[in-house]
Write a protein that holds these residues in place. Structure first.
Motif, PDB file in Angstrom:
ATOM      1  N   UNK A  51      12.779   2.284  -3.036  1.00 47.63           N
ATOM      2  CA  UNK A  51      11.411   1.960  -2.633  1.00 47.63           C
ATOM      3  C   UNK A  51      11.139   0.455  -2.744  1.00 47.63           C
ATOM      4  N   UNK A  52      11.675  -0.174  -3.793  1.00 45.65           N
ATOM      5  CA  UNK A  52      11.483  -1.616  -3.957  1.00 45.65           C
ATOM      6  C   UNK A  52      12.205  -2.374  -2.844  1.00 45.65           C
ATOM      7  N   UNK A  53      13.393  -1.920  -2.468  1.00 48.35           N
ATOM      8  CA  UNK A  53      14.122  -2.564  -1.371  1.00 48.35           C
ATOM      9  C   UNK A  53      13.302  -2.528  -0.083  1.00 48.35           C
ATOM     10  N   UNK A  54      12.632  -1.424   0.153  1.00 49.91           N
ATOM     11  CA  UNK A  54      11.797  -1.307   1.357  1.00 49.91           C
ATOM     12  C   UNK A  54      10.609  -2.260   1.288  1.00 49.91           C
ATOM     13  N   UNK A  55       9.991  -2.382   0.112  1.00 52.42           N
ATOM     14  CA  UNK A  55       8.868  -3.302  -0.061  1.00 52.42           C
ATOM     15  C   UNK A  55       9.307  -4.738   0.224  1.00 52.42           C
TER      16      UNK A  55
END
Length: 306
Positions: free
Chosen positions: A114-118
């Motif tokens: 999820x952080x990679x997507x952000x």
């Protein structure tokens, strides 16, 4: 075109071995220095140089900017709660029942995905670097570094205990004494590979605790770690005789909570840009609050004797 960052050697660094300068002054990890060496990314006065070369006052050192090419995980759209962020790091509030990073056969749905997507939405490409870990069922504060140098510095803070982690746990029993230190080494379990055990031949493990409140037959305990062994808090509390409520591995079943009652409440660190102490809090999740209410219904909270 390759991009370099330029540094001038100051008087107090005159005579330093280059490798020492890189580690102590620039706080580069050994891994990053090796990577720069392979890429011929360290130039002293415009020339390639050996790591054991001594630098002199006034020398010009140029360091290749080694940028990450990928996230290391597959970006995946999902909600993340950012508690703190600056140019070097983030502190996220991890929900219970979510892995920090892909492991084993689980490659998606983690906080790292999820952080990679952000970051992808911000057009930032950097490897996702958790500085420490939380168990799947544990909620609360967790740090991610934005680059390898920041990761190295934060890991050094962990070793030097200037990066401090504070947890709250609901445990079975009235803890006595109300505060203290658990010093019990942790090693492999003799028969269950997914568990750990108190083992005199294991790695040192130290947990400090104090009782925040107690109820009829349960206690709310605050814990601080000197070390970060796998399952340390859960195992140490069980070893002390006060297992965590809802912990299916080391604790006791608890109808008031469907996971282990453990939350990373605070994290304290030295801000990288100016060394200011920063304390970040993750609010208690609703299931933890509800579990406390179940405990309180048996008896009104009694503050421990100081």
């Amino acid at each position: 075109m390759k991009k370099f960052t330029t540094y001038k050697i100051e008087k107090e660094q005159d005579g330093f071995v280059l490798e020492t300068y890189l580690k102590q002054t620039l706080q580069y990890s050994g891994r990053k220095i090796q990577k720069l060496t392979r890429k011929k990314g360290i130039l002293l006065n415009g020339k390639a140089v050996f790591l054991q070369k001594k630098v002199k006052f006034g020398d010009t050192l140029r360091i290749l900017n080694v940028e990450d090419a990928a996230y290391g995980v597959e970006p995946e759209d999902g909600n993340i709660a950012i508690l703190y962020e600056d140019e070097y790091m983030l502190v996220l509030n991890k929900p219970a029942r979510q892995l920090v990073h892909p492991t084993g056969q689980t490659t998606s749905g983690t906080l790292a995905n999820y952080l990679a997507c952000e970051l992808q939405k911000r057009n930032i490409v950097t490897t996702i670097r958790p500085v420490h870990r939380l168990d799947r069922e544990t909620s609360g504060c967790i740090i991610f570094a934005k680059d390898s140098r920041s990761q190295f510095i934060l890991e050094q803070q962990l070793k030097e205990k200037t990066l401090k982690r504070t947890y709250w746990a609901l445990v079975s029993g009235i803890v006595g004494p109300a505060s203290g230190t658990i010093d019990a080494p942790i090693g492999a379990h003799p028969s269950k590979p997914n568990r750990r055990a108190i083992n005199q031949l294991g790695e040192p493990a130290i947990t400090h605790y104090r009782t925040v409140a107690h109820y009829t037959d349960t206690s709310l305990v605050e814990l601080n770690l000197d070390t970060g062994r796998t399952h340390q808090i859960r195992l140490h509390l069980a070893h002390l005789g006060y297992p965590i409520l809802g912990d299916g591995m080391y604790g006791v079943r608890f109808s008031g909570m469907l996971r282990q009652a453990l939350h990373a409440t605070y994290i304290t660190f030295r801000r990288l840009q100016d060394d200011t102490e920063i304390k970040v809090q993750a609010p208690l999740p609703q299931d933890f609050i509800d579990a406390m209410e179940v405990c309180k219904k048996k008896e009104k909270a009694i503050l421990p004797n100081q």
